[in-house]
Design an enzyme around this catalytic site. Structure first.
Site, PDB file in Angstrom:
ATOM      1  N   ARG A  88       1.257  -1.196   0.207  1.00 40.87           N
ATOM      2  CA  ARG A  88      -0.107  -0.102  -0.317  1.00 40.87           C
ATOM      3  C   ARG A  88       1.080   1.410  -0.344  1.00 40.87           C
ATOM      4  O   ARG A  88       2.175   1.186   0.623  1.00 40.87           O
ATOM      5  CB  ARG A  88      -1.020  -0.288   1.207  1.00 40.87           C
ATOM      6  CG  ARG A  88      -2.598  -0.582   1.712  1.00 40.87           C
ATOM      7  CD  ARG A  88      -2.818  -1.151   2.536  1.00 40.87           C
ATOM      8  NE  ARG A  88      -3.381   0.291   2.518  1.00 40.87           N
ATOM      9  CZ  ARG A  88      -4.443   0.630   1.685  1.00 40.87           C
ATOM     10  NH1 ARG A  88      -5.417   0.272   0.965  1.00 40.87           N
ATOM     11  NH2 ARG A  88      -4.970   2.383   2.117  1.00 40.87           N
ATOM     12  N   HIS A 106      12.926  -2.771  -1.909  1.00 40.31           N
ATOM     13  CA  HIS A 106      12.141  -2.667  -3.896  1.00 40.31           C
ATOM     14  C   HIS A 106      12.875  -3.605  -4.393  1.00 40.31           C
ATOM     15  O   HIS A 106      13.987  -3.422  -4.029  1.00 40.31           O
ATOM     16  CB  HIS A 106      11.857  -0.772  -3.964  1.00 40.31           C
ATOM     17  CG  HIS A 106      11.731  -0.503  -5.238  1.00 40.31           C
ATOM     18  ND1 HIS A 106      10.105  -0.432  -5.522  1.00 40.31           N
ATOM     19  CD2 HIS A 106      11.928  -0.528  -6.442  1.00 40.31           C
ATOM     20  CE1 HIS A 106       9.859  -0.650  -6.640  1.00 40.31           C
ATOM     21  NE2 HIS A 106      10.851  -1.058  -7.390  1.00 40.31           N
TER      22      HIS A 106
END
Length: 208
Positions: A88, A106
Site C-alpha cells: 500500500r 524495493h
C-alpha cells in the site's frame, strides 16, 4: 538496548521470515498486515510473534486507515518500522510521523523502475543488471535515501519469474543486514546520502 521493530506486510512474508531467522539484535514487537489472510501473519503467529490484521477494506479512505495503523504501530513503541512486502502507498502524514525510522525494500535498483512490475519492466527495457534496494521511506514513492543495494545479472533467457526469484534471494540477504546496521546505530544520514559508520567512527559509502 534492543531495537524494537514493527513489521508491516501484505502477503507471504518471505522477508519477514528472513529477518526473523537472521539472529539480529532486535525485538520484533509486532507484525501487522492489511490483509487478514496474509500468509506472513500466519508465519508470525507460528513463530510466537504478536500479529495483528487491520483490513484496509473496512476503512473509508487511505487517511482513515493510515491514522488507525499509525496509532497501532505507536502502541508497540518501535524504534524502527519495516515494510516487508507491504503493498500500500503510505500517506504523507503517515510517513512524516515515522520519518527516519521507516525502511522499505524495493525489487529494483532504484531510482530505476519505481512502482510495480519491476521485473517485467527491466526485461522489456533490456537492462543487463537488475536487483533490489533498501531505502528509507519518504513521501516520494520509492525515492527515499538508499541504504544498500544488491545486483544480479539479467540472463538472455530470463523470465519475470526467474529474475524475481534471483532478486528475492538478494532481498533476503541485504534487508536483515540493513536492519542490523540500523539497530547498531551505524547508519549516518549525510545530507540524504546514507553512509555506514565503522567501529572507529569513520564513515564509508555502502556497497554489497
Amino acid at each position: 538496548m534492543t531495537c524494537r521493530v514493527v513489521v508491516l506486510l501484505s502477503g507471504r512474508g518471505s522477508n519477514l521470515r528472513a529477518i526473523a531467522e537472521a539472529a539480529l539484535p532486535i525485538e520484533i514487537a509486532a507484525v501487522i498486515g492489511n490483509r487478514p489472510q496474509a500468509a506472513g501473519l500466519a508465519y508470525a503467529r507460528e513463530r510466537g510473534l504478536p500479529a495483528f490484521a487491520f483490513d484496509h477494506a473496512e476503512y473509508a479512505d487511505r487517511a482513515a486507515y493510515d491514522a488507525r495503523l499509525a496509532d497501532e504501530i505507536e502502541r508497540h513503541r518501535p524504534d524502527l518500522v519495516v515494510l516487508a512486502g507491504y503493498m500500500r502507498i503510505l500517506s504523507p502524514t503517515f510517513v512524516e510521523r515515522f520519518e527516519g525510522r521507516l525502511l522499505n525494500i524495493h525489487p529494483s535498483l532504484l531510482p530505476a523502475f519505481p512502482g510495480l512490475k519491476t521485473h517485467e519492466r527491466a526485461l522489456a527495457e533490456g537492462v543487463k543488471i537488475h536487483g533490489c534496494t533498501v531505502h528509507f521511506v519518504t513521501a516520494a514513492l520509492d525515492h527515499g535515501p538508499i541504504v544498500v543495494q544488491a545486483a544480479v545479472p539479467v540472463r538472455a533467457d530470463d523470465t519475470p519469474a526467474a529474475l524475481a526469484a534471483r532478486v528475492l534471494a538478494q532481498e533476503h540477504r541485504i534487508y536483515p543486514q540493513a536492519i542490523r546496521w540500523f539497530a547498531e546505530g551505524r547508519l549516518v544520514d549525510d545530507g540524504g546520502r546514507i553512509n555506514l559508520k565503522d567501529d572507529s567512527g569513520s564513515q564509508s559509502v555502502l556497497s554489497t
